[in-house]
Design a protein around this motif. Structure first.
Motif, mmCIF file in Angstrom:
data_model
loop_
_atom_site.group_PDB
_atom_site.id
_atom_site.type_symbol
_atom_site.label_atom_id
_atom_site.label_comp_id
_atom_site.label_asym_id
_atom_site.label_seq_id
_atom_site.Cartn_x
_atom_site.Cartn_y
_atom_site.Cartn_z
ATOM 1 N N ILE A 67 0.850 -1.276 -0.055
ATOM 2 C CA ILE A 67 0.177 0.027 -0.038
ATOM 3 C C ILE A 67 0.877 1.178 0.000
ATOM 4 O O ILE A 67 0.484 2.095 -0.601
ATOM 5 C CB ILE A 67 -1.027 -0.104 1.083
ATOM 6 N N VAL A 68 1.990 1.423 0.805
ATOM 7 C CA VAL A 68 2.884 2.205 0.729
ATOM 8 C C VAL A 68 3.456 2.585 -0.564
ATOM 9 O O VAL A 68 3.502 3.843 -1.086
ATOM 10 C CB VAL A 68 4.002 2.095 1.681
ATOM 11 N N MET A 69 3.760 1.484 -1.143
ATOM 12 C CA MET A 69 4.384 1.490 -2.579
ATOM 13 C C MET A 69 3.288 2.333 -3.493
ATOM 14 O O MET A 69 3.370 2.930 -4.603
ATOM 15 C CB MET A 69 4.934 0.469 -3.245
ATOM 16 N N LEU A 70 2.150 1.598 -3.387
ATOM 17 C CA LEU A 70 0.841 1.984 -4.283
ATOM 18 C C LEU A 70 0.414 3.576 -4.059
ATOM 19 O O LEU A 70 0.170 4.230 -5.180
ATOM 20 C CB LEU A 70 -0.345 1.167 -3.930
ATOM 21 N N LEU A 71 0.366 3.888 -3.005
ATOM 22 C CA LEU A 71 -0.120 5.321 -2.662
ATOM 23 C C LEU A 71 1.083 6.347 -2.959
ATOM 24 O O LEU A 71 0.565 7.579 -3.552
ATOM 25 C CB LEU A 71 -0.264 5.653 -0.947
ATOM 26 N N ASP A 72 2.149 5.962 -2.704
ATOM 27 C CA ASP A 72 3.415 7.136 -3.200
ATOM 28 C C ASP A 72 3.109 8.667 -2.454
ATOM 29 O O ASP A 72 2.746 9.581 -3.195
ATOM 30 C CB ASP A 72 3.551 7.199 -4.578
ATOM 31 N N THR A 73 3.236 8.483 -1.262
ATOM 32 C CA THR A 73 2.818 9.926 -0.435
ATOM 33 C C THR A 73 4.073 10.711 -0.033
ATOM 34 O O THR A 73 3.885 11.403 0.682
ATOM 35 C CB THR A 73 1.992 9.321 0.901
ATOM 36 N N HIS A 74 4.929 10.528 -0.808
ATOM 37 C CA HIS A 74 6.303 11.292 -0.355
ATOM 38 C C HIS A 74 6.154 12.800 -0.539
ATOM 39 O O HIS A 74 6.946 13.500 0.301
ATOM 40 C CB HIS A 74 7.510 10.832 -1.215
ATOM 41 N N GLY A 75 5.102 13.343 -1.637
ATOM 42 C CA GLY A 75 5.199 14.862 -1.553
ATOM 43 C C GLY A 75 4.169 15.349 -0.594
ATOM 44 O O GLY A 75 3.708 16.242 -0.800
ATOM 45 N N ASP A 76 3.747 14.368 0.168
ATOM 46 C CA ASP A 76 2.714 14.746 1.293
ATOM 47 C C ASP A 76 3.355 14.960 2.593
ATOM 48 O O ASP A 76 2.426 14.789 3.647
ATOM 49 C CB ASP A 76 1.714 13.555 1.239
ATOM 50 N N GLN A 77 4.407 15.236 2.747
ATOM 51 C CA GLN A 77 5.132 15.361 4.410
ATOM 52 C C GLN A 77 4.587 16.733 4.833
ATOM 53 O O GLN A 77 4.504 17.743 4.091
ATOM 54 C CB GLN A 77 6.525 15.215 4.168
ATOM 55 N N ARG A 78 4.044 16.626 6.107
ATOM 56 C CA ARG A 78 3.688 17.845 6.672
ATOM 57 C C ARG A 78 4.765 18.208 7.746
ATOM 58 O O ARG A 78 5.584 17.279 8.113
ATOM 59 C CB ARG A 78 2.165 17.328 7.606
ATOM 60 N N PRO A 79 4.611 19.336 8.303
ATOM 61 C CA PRO A 79 5.665 19.453 9.420
ATOM 62 C C PRO A 79 5.446 18.739 10.550
ATOM 63 O O PRO A 79 4.077 18.316 11.027
ATOM 64 C CB PRO A 79 5.269 21.113 9.681
ATOM 65 N N GLY A 80 6.152 18.642 11.356
ATOM 66 C CA GLY A 80 6.313 17.645 12.555
ATOM 67 C C GLY A 80 5.310 18.067 13.711
ATOM 68 O O GLY A 80 4.525 18.992 13.564
ATOM 69 N N VAL B 77 -9.373 -4.654 5.475
ATOM 70 C CA VAL B 77 -10.281 -3.759 5.381
ATOM 71 C C VAL B 77 -9.868 -2.216 5.670
ATOM 72 O O VAL B 77 -10.234 -1.326 4.914
ATOM 73 C CB VAL B 77 -11.616 -4.017 6.398
ATOM 74 N N GLY B 78 -8.974 -2.026 6.766
ATOM 75 C CA GLY B 78 -8.371 -0.828 7.015
ATOM 76 C C GLY B 78 -7.637 -0.099 5.852
ATOM 77 O O GLY B 78 -7.779 1.049 5.431
ATOM 78 N N LEU B 79 -6.901 -1.093 5.314
ATOM 79 C CA LEU B 79 -5.912 -0.723 4.167
ATOM 80 C C LEU B 79 -6.803 -0.306 2.713
ATOM 81 O O LEU B 79 -6.566 0.684 2.198
ATOM 82 C CB LEU B 79 -4.959 -1.523 3.717
ATOM 83 N N ALA B 80 -8.172 -1.230 2.609
ATOM 84 C CA ALA B 80 -8.838 -0.655 1.654
ATOM 85 C C ALA B 80 -9.525 0.581 1.717
ATOM 86 O O ALA B 80 -9.679 1.199 0.789
ATOM 87 C CB ALA B 80 -9.827 -1.796 1.550
ATOM 88 N N ILE B 81 -9.739 0.884 3.112
ATOM 89 C CA ILE B 81 -10.325 2.190 3.415
ATOM 90 C C ILE B 81 -9.306 3.298 3.052
ATOM 91 O O ILE B 81 -9.706 4.349 2.545
ATOM 92 C CB ILE B 81 -11.099 2.221 4.895
ATOM 93 N N ILE B 82 -8.004 3.022 3.359
ATOM 94 C CA ILE B 82 -7.117 4.087 3.157
ATOM 95 C C ILE B 82 -6.980 4.373 1.661
ATOM 96 O O ILE B 82 -6.610 5.587 1.186
ATOM 97 C CB ILE B 82 -5.842 3.603 3.783
ATOM 98 N N VAL B 83 -7.116 3.220 0.886
ATOM 99 C CA VAL B 83 -6.733 3.350 -0.825
ATOM 100 C C VAL B 83 -8.019 4.162 -1.155
ATOM 101 O O VAL B 83 -7.721 5.173 -1.960
ATOM 102 C CB VAL B 83 -6.709 2.081 -1.279
ATOM 103 N N ALA B 84 -9.218 3.669 -0.621
ATOM 104 C CA ALA B 84 -10.428 4.571 -1.263
ATOM 105 C C ALA B 84 -10.247 5.997 -0.833
ATOM 106 O O ALA B 84 -10.637 6.929 -1.580
ATOM 107 C CB ALA B 84 -11.530 3.753 -0.746
#
Lengths: 165, 102
Positions: A67-80, B77-84
């Protein structure tokens, strides 16, 4: 051996909490799970250790990484984190530890010697007997739960074309 | 084998639970929050297996089976929710997910 595995568990957990990179966090979770597996072996729960390694290290951590690879959220970093929530969270976590520690210190549990207690969980036959006699209803309920979860995941991950139009 | 007291296992379980709790409270990334939830579940399984072993029964171990099953379903289920969620909002930071608050 207990200290070694306990150190693995605790440092893995700290790694999950403090790591900036989510992939590093997943790897720390894997280290922590390996420690827990070692603890289960020390507690003579060999089957549970195997299942934990298979389900968690094999499926759950792999799913997280996927899921981490799929979403690719690297440009989404917020301040700490801000200071006030951080302080409040640390105080709350410390309160959990203090409360449980007082429970451990004041509990009047009989302290059995580990060598004197018979090992009951060392064979598959015991597990199977328990699962199919005492816990037959929970097993069936868990089966339905898995079915519902599978259907739910399929519904959730479907694209909502008709809802958008 | 060196005999470790039951209190050591319970203390380790509590520390792991507190770490997971801390992570849920202070982290902002939804995936990391999920990992910390998994840590808390694992902490409870350590306590169950330790109690079960030190009492010479198997009930705690069987219960850990069910916990593992529920945890696997929950992760799916949780990861499916995150993807959605990511598909719709393009973010998974909990700071940005406040449309119910506004």
């Amino acid at each position: 051996m207990f200290n070694l595995f306990a150190l693995l568990v605790v440092f893995g957990a700290i790694g999950v909490v403090v790591s900036k990179n989510v992939v590093h966090g997943a790897m720390s979770l894997l280290v922590s799970l390996l420690g827990v597996t070692g603890l289960f072996v020390l507690l003579d729960a060999y089957l549970l250790a195997f299942v934990l390694l298979l389900v968690y290290a094999g499926a759950v951590v792999a799913l997280f990484l996927f899921i981490v690879m799929l979403l690719d959220t690297h440009g989404d970093q917020r301040p700490g984190v801000k200071h006030l929530p951080l302080i409040a969270s640390v105080i709350t976590g410390a309160l959990v530890v203090v409360g449980a520690a007082s429970f451990i210190m004041h509990a009047r549990l009989p302290e059995p010697i580990l060598a004197n207690v018979p090992v009951v969980g060392d064979s598959l036959k015991h597990y199977a007997y328990q699962l199919f006699t005492t816990y037959l209803l929970p097993v069936q309920v868990i089966g339905f739960l898995l079915l519902i979860a599978m259907i739910g995941v399929i519904v959730l991950s479907r694209k909502h074309e008709e809802a958008a139009s | 084998m060196i005999s470790v007291s039951l209190n050591s296992y319970i203390a380790l379980s509590v520390i792991l639970f507190a770490l997971g709790f801390l992570g849920v409270l202070i982290r902002r990334n939804t995936i990391v929050i999920f990992m910390c939830l998994e840590l808390m579940l694992i902490a409870s399984t350590i306590a169950l297996v330790a109690f079960s072993r030190y009492n010479g029964t198997l009930d705690g171990n069987v219960f850990v089976f069910f916990i593992l099953t529920v945890a696997a379903a929950e992760v799916a289920v949780g990861l499916a929710i995150i993807v959605a969620l990511f598909r719709r909002r393009q973010t998974i930071q909990v700071d940005a997910l406040n449309s119910l608050k506004d």
